[in-house]
Design a protein around this motif. Structure first.
Motif, short mmCIF file in Angstrom:
data_model
loop_
_atom_site.label_atom_id
_atom_site.label_comp_id
_atom_site.label_asym_id
_atom_site.label_seq_id
_atom_site.Cartn_x
_atom_site.Cartn_y
_atom_site.Cartn_z
N TYR A 156 -9.44 -3.29 -0.09
CA TYR A 156 -8.09 -3.81 0.01
C TYR A 156 -7.13 -2.79 -0.59
O TYR A 156 -7.19 -2.49 -1.78
CB TYR A 156 -7.97 -5.16 -0.71
CG TYR A 156 -6.59 -5.75 -0.61
CD1 TYR A 156 -6.12 -6.22 0.62
CD2 TYR A 156 -5.74 -5.80 -1.72
CE1 TYR A 156 -4.84 -6.74 0.74
CE2 TYR A 156 -4.47 -6.32 -1.61
CZ TYR A 156 -4.02 -6.79 -0.38
OH TYR A 156 -2.76 -7.30 -0.26
N GLU B 73 -2.82 0.93 15.42
CA GLU B 73 -2.23 0.54 14.14
C GLU B 73 -2.94 1.25 13.00
O GLU B 73 -4.17 1.35 12.99
CB GLU B 73 -2.37 -0.98 13.95
CG GLU B 73 -1.64 -1.79 15.02
CD GLU B 73 -1.62 -3.28 14.73
OE1 GLU B 73 -0.66 -3.95 15.14
OE2 GLU B 73 -2.57 -3.79 14.08
N LEU C 296 -2.88 1.88 8.53
CA LEU C 296 -2.30 1.61 7.21
C LEU C 296 -2.10 2.97 6.57
O LEU C 296 -2.96 3.84 6.68
CB LEU C 296 -3.25 0.76 6.37
CG LEU C 296 -3.42 -0.69 6.83
CD1 LEU C 296 -4.36 -1.44 5.90
CD2 LEU C 296 -2.07 -1.41 6.90
P1 ADP Z 1 -4.64 -8.95 12.64
O1 ADP Z 1 -5.29 -8.32 13.84
O2 ADP Z 1 -5.21 -10.29 12.28
O3 ADP Z 1 -3.16 -8.92 12.73
P2 ADP Z 1 -4.87 -6.48 11.09
O4 ADP Z 1 -6.20 -5.90 10.82
O5 ADP Z 1 -4.06 -5.87 12.19
O6 ADP Z 1 -5.06 -8.05 11.39
O7 ADP Z 1 -4.01 -6.52 9.77
C1 ADP Z 1 -2.79 -7.19 9.67
C2 ADP Z 1 -2.11 -6.85 8.37
O8 ADP Z 1 -2.94 -7.19 7.24
C3 ADP Z 1 -1.82 -5.38 8.15
O9 ADP Z 1 -0.63 -4.98 8.78
C4 ADP Z 1 -1.73 -5.31 6.64
O10 ADP Z 1 -0.51 -5.79 6.17
C5 ADP Z 1 -2.81 -6.25 6.18
N1 ADP Z 1 -4.11 -5.53 5.97
C6 ADP Z 1 -5.11 -5.40 6.87
N2 ADP Z 1 -6.13 -4.67 6.35
C7 ADP Z 1 -5.77 -4.33 5.11
C8 ADP Z 1 -6.40 -3.58 4.04
N3 ADP Z 1 -7.61 -3.06 4.19
N4 ADP Z 1 -5.71 -3.44 2.88
C9 ADP Z 1 -4.49 -4.00 2.72
N5 ADP Z 1 -3.86 -4.70 3.66
C10 ADP Z 1 -4.47 -4.87 4.85
#
Ligand code: ADP
Length: 673
Positions: free
Chosen positions: A205, A278, A280
């Motif tokens: 995370y 997408e 991060l």
């Molecule tokens: P979904 O497909 O359900 O929308 P995502 O994997 O695209 O899920 O993630 C959505 C959001 O969740 C990201 O934009 C981010 O804000 C948060 N998130 C996802 N993975 C992480 C991570 N490993 N650490 C911190 N935040 C995360």
């Protein structure tokens, strides 16, 4: 030899269906909408050349029923299907079935959809393609013991994510070993309920990363290009509400590296059509990690369209026809900055809980080259439990970020919605927040600043109260004028004669916590009113007009103000530039029916609500204005009174029943009847 699409079926609803129909029409392609029973009167149905009913309201039986949609396309002799986003857009079996039925599916190949559809497998694939991924566990072994071991190896905090996930559903953070099994169980439960698949993956995370994504486009001739990036860090419940392009403040190297990684990712699955990679980003160390690929058009694609001047739906159709991409990478340019706000029917004060209800009055800003409104609903439409509570997207463009933000703020001020609670005020506060203006963006922004962003329920300002009352006076004026037109001898209210008359209107602010009625003194003078509020505020000369669409234009001592106004029974609703919806109750109207005139012999519900108590029994003799029942609406109790003296014949509902506005609640035998 490319095939030409001549007729396209849009397997979607709402704003995205309307948006796709717009481009198809421009290209000269005939359009077929599909709709559920709940959407008979929806905008997208009216906008298309023809429309086909595909089933009842629940999406599973209509918009998600691929076989019915393909049958509709064949019936209408469409040659292509555009899935929009959501519903069947990332369903590989549906894409395959379209091809099997001889329909062009406007999207990537079933194989690309499958490769990216399972997040865990997609990550493994990306790692192979040399795209950086968040450290984690993406394996098939789903035994709790193995997962716990992997979590410790990754190091806490760990994010448990459904492998089949989407829309931020089912993601749980485990802060330490102690939390892990609780987070795992809860993620699995939600994953099973939402996706029918309880497999999870684990990820490190990241603390307050940014969400940055790259728009890519591929054609069937081996070309893959990027259309720059977008920042989508402003999220609630892991879902985006504000998106902008380009992502502000990234170094050129970082941008370049992300674009190259995005193209490599798309190439690894031989991608055709519009897609989004997408990532991060942790700006402190300049690292970025692949999150997922969405193999479809994104909700936020308009910001890319505004900076590039391109129509992504037109490109999608062109590529689906088998043509080459219209521009090479070095011919694709971007200018200025664009930002999108998603207006949702939801309650920011209650953890963004979705709201449902009827959009009674709606006003959107006028469209211009720099302001775009994408919406699939208008006044009179319903935001129902069946579908996404998105009301509209408002998108603004400017030569740089500050001018785009200013334009969006202004456009949101011109957006007024009555009937359903929305996040409009919340969005305006995000836009005005210093950290947002300085582009200090990350995915924890909303959580961190929530105290400043969620409006406290404070009593309405004097001007707002004055507007509420002026709406009422304008409405009464218009009614008096129309009945005077029918019969001039009817215009007999004292204040309509050319002399001053006074009255007091008692108004209670239904939005504030401890609401007590405020007495507002109104003095009628020819062509104007003067108002004196309880707090000492006075407006010596005010006038106004109320239009049929609810637009209220008033003049308060020379200050012209505009708002959206409506009344249902004793309740007045008002939307001003601040974005908040105000509710007031007018005491003298509380016993009257929905349109002011109480009906003898019948008592109807002035607003939708729940029967909370009966205060008399059938057969009881009542005087006019005797309280007969209590209606609970919007967390408040409203006393409904007998419209005239008489005998209660029947209650048409039972205790606890939910009733619609205007429903007949009680019948009376009036005295002398
Ligand atoms: P979904 O497909 O359900 O929308 P995502 O994997 O695209 O899920 O993630 C959505 C959001 O969740 C990201 O934009 C981010 O804000 C948060 N998130 C996802 N993975 C992480 C991570 N490993 N650490 C911190 N935040 C995360």
């Amino acid at each position: 030899m490319p095939t030409l699409v001549r007729k396209i079926l849009i397997a979607n609803r709402g704003e995205i269906a309307c948006r796709i129909i717009g481009t198809a029409r421009r290209l000269g392609i005939a359009t077929v909408a599909v709709y559920s029973e709940a959407d008979r009167h929806a905008r997208h149905v009216a906008a298309a050349d023809e429309a086909i009913l595909v089933g009842p309201a629940p999406a599973g039986k209509s918009y998600l029923d691929g076989a019915k949609i393909i049958a509709a396309a064949k019936y209408a002799k469409a040659d292509a299907v555009h899935p929009g986003y959501g519903f069947l857009a990332e369903n590989a079996d549906f894409a395959e079935a379209c091809a099997g039925a001889g329909l062009v599916f406007v999207g990537p190949s079933p194989a690309s959809i499958r490769a990216m559809g399972d997040k865990a497998r997609a990550k493994a694939l990306m790692a192979e393609a040399g795209v950086p991924i968040v450290p984690g566990y993406f394996g098939d072994d789903q035994r709790a013991g193995r997962l716990a071991e992997e979590a410790s190896r990754i190091g806490y905090p760990v994010l448990v994510k459904p492998s089949a996930g989407g829309g931020g559903k089912g993601m749980k953070i485990a802060a330490s070993t102690e939390d892990f099994s609780t987070a795992l169980d809860s993620a699995k439960r939600e994953a099973a309920a939402s996706f029918g698949d309880d497999r999870v993956m684990l990820e490190k995370y990241l603390a307050a990363p940014r969400h940055v994504e790259v728009q890519v486009f591929g054609d069937g001739h081996g070309t893959i290009v990027h259309l720059f990036d977008r920042d989508c860090s402003i999220q609630r419940r892991h879902q985006k509400i504000l998106e902008e392009a380009p992502a502000p403040g990234l170094s050129d190297e970082l941008r370049k590296a992300m674009r190259a990684a995005a193209i490599a990712a798309a190439r690894s699955v031989a991608y055709i059509g519009a897609g989004t990679i997408e990532f991060l980003v942790t700006p402190a160390d300049g690292a970025f990690y692949f999150l997922e690929m969405n193999t479809r058009l994104q909700v936020e694609h308009p910001v890319t369209e505004m900076i590039t001047g391109l129509d992504l739906v037109a490109w999608q159709i062109r590529v689906a026809e088998g043509a080459r991409l219209p521009l090479a990478q070095d011919e694709i340019t971007a200018a200025g900055h664009a930002i999108e706000a998603r207006i949702y029917a939801e309650d920011p004060a209650r953890d963004f809980l979705p709201r449902t209800g009827s959009l009674e009055r709606v006003a959107f800003p006028p469209a211009s080259p720099d302001v775009r409104v994408d919406s699939g609903v208008g006044a009179g439409d319903e935001i129902s439990i069946h579908y996404d509570p998105l009301v509209a997207k408002v998108i603004a463009h400017g030569e740089d970020r500050p001018s785009a933000l200013r334009r969006l703020g202004h456009a949101l001020g011109e957006t007024r919605i009555l009937g359903v609670e929305t996040n409009l005020g919340f969005l305006r506060r995000v836009l005005a927040h210093a950290a947002f203006l300085e582009a200090r963006l990350d995915t924890s922004f909303i959580e961190r600043h929530s105290a400043a962003l969620v409006a406290e329920a404070k009593p309405a300002a004097a001007e707002v109260l004055a507007l509420a009352v002026l709406g009422l006076l304008c409405e009464r004026d218009a009614e008096a004028r129309s009945s005077a037109m029918l019969d001039p001898w009817n215009a007999r209210d004292a204040w309509r004669l050319n002399e001053a008359a006074e009255e007091t209107i008692h108004v209670r602010d239904a939005t504030a916590q401890e609401a007590h009625a405020e007495a507002i003194r109104v003095v009628h003078t020819p062509g104007a009113w003067s108002l004196a509020l309880a707090d000492g505020t006075q407006y010596f000369r005010s006038s106004g007009a109320l239009a049929a669409d609810g637009t209220l234009r008033v003049d308060l001592d020379g200050h012209r103000v505009e708002a959206l106004w409506m009344r249902s029974g004793p309740e007045i609703r008002l939307a001003t530039r601040e974005g908040e919806q105000h509710r007031f109750l007018v005491q003298s109207l509380e016993a009257r029916g929905p349109h002011g005139g109480g009906q003898t012999g019948r008592l109807t519900a002035p607003m939708p609500g729940r029967i909370a108590a009966f205060l008399v029994a059938p057969g009881a003799e009542v005087a006019a204005n005797t309280p007969v029942l209590v209606l609970e609406a919007m967390k408040m109790e409203h006393m409904l009174r007998a419209p005239s003296a008489g005998i209660v014949r029947e209650f048409t509902f039972s205790l606890g029943d939910q009733v619609a506005e205007g429903a007949l609640l009680v019948t009376f035998d009036p005295d002398g009847a």
